[in-house]
Scaffold this motif. Structure first.
Motif: not given
Length: 243
Positions: A29-58
């Motif tokens: 029941x999971x899928x992958x998105x890449x990039x800050x735009x899609x991350x933002x869309x996922x966060x707005x929809x409360x869909x994000x479970x985990x983040x893998x990043x080169x630098x911590x996202x504030x």
């Protein structure tokens, strides 16, 4: 506190990569998105479970786990030639049983770019329900997600081959885009509730679905006999919405 992962053989990294497999996506029941735009869309929809990043996202909620990874790990996870610096694992949303008055039915769309373009255009023209036949490319394919520009987070997407007949029985007008034995789309005044059917890139709308349809329409054109399905979808949605 962000957790660091430095090994490409880390268990978490292997689990993320497995999500490129449609069967695993469905099971987890999971899928992958890449990039800050899609991350933002996922966060707005409360869909994000985990983040893998080169630098911590504030500004990320504490219940969303962040992992700081290396460039080498990012390149291993990413399907892009030039990876973006953040990848997120998101939860697949549940389908809504309430269907919008204007909807789409996609009958065997196989190209990820076309699928993503159709979803993005559908959202722009307020067709908030898209029904996907099981013969379609997965909407959580990474190329579909990129082409949709995050539209999947704002839409009700239903995977069901039989849903079209159910909608017809409940009063929806089924309008199939077909070249032969059809009427010009400009001549049509649709009912208040309708579904536009778009077919496979090579074969078009299947005979079975054509038999269910109430009306067959075509986009009149000069100099060529067919359009890319993504382009045709946009024209059809615009024309019927403005009747």
């Amino acid at each position: 506190m962000i957790e660091k992962i430095t090994s490409r053989q880390n268990r978490k990294i292997k689990e993320v990569i497995k999500l490129y497999d449609p069967k695993v996506r469905k099971e987890k029941g999971l899928f992958i998105v890449e990039g800050f735009h899609l991350l933002e869309m996922g966060l707005l929809s409360n869909a994000v479970k985990e983040i893998y990043t080169l630098k911590e996202v504030e500004g990320i909620k504490e219940d969303i786990k962040q992992y700081q990874i290396t460039t080498e790990i990012l390149q291993k996870i990413s399907k892009n030639k030039h990876p973006q610096s953040v990848i997120a694992v998101c939860k697949i949303p549940e389908s809504n049983t309430k269907i919008s008055n204007h909807a789409l039915y996609l009958d065997g769309i196989s190209d990820p770019g076309n699928m993503g373009t159709i979803l993005r255009t559908a959202l722009a023209f307020d067709y908030k329900t898209v029904i996907i036949s099981k013969e379609c490319v997965s909407i959580y394919n990474e190329k579909v997600i990129q082409a949709s520009q995050g539209a999947i987070f704002k839409m009700n997407i239903v995977e069901d081959n039989n849903h079209l007949l159910t909608l017809k029985e409940s009063g929806y007008q089924i309008i199939a885009t077909v070249l032969e034995n059809s009427v010009p789309i400009k001549s049509v005044n649709p009912k208040s509730k309708y579904v536009i059917v778009l077919g496979n890139e090579a074969r078009g709308v299947s005979k079975k679905v054509q038999e269910i349809s109430d009306l067959k329409v075509r986009i009149e054109m000069d100099g060529i006999d067919s359009l890319n399905v993504g382009v045709a979808a946009g024209i059809a949605m615009y024309e019927l919405k403005n009747r």
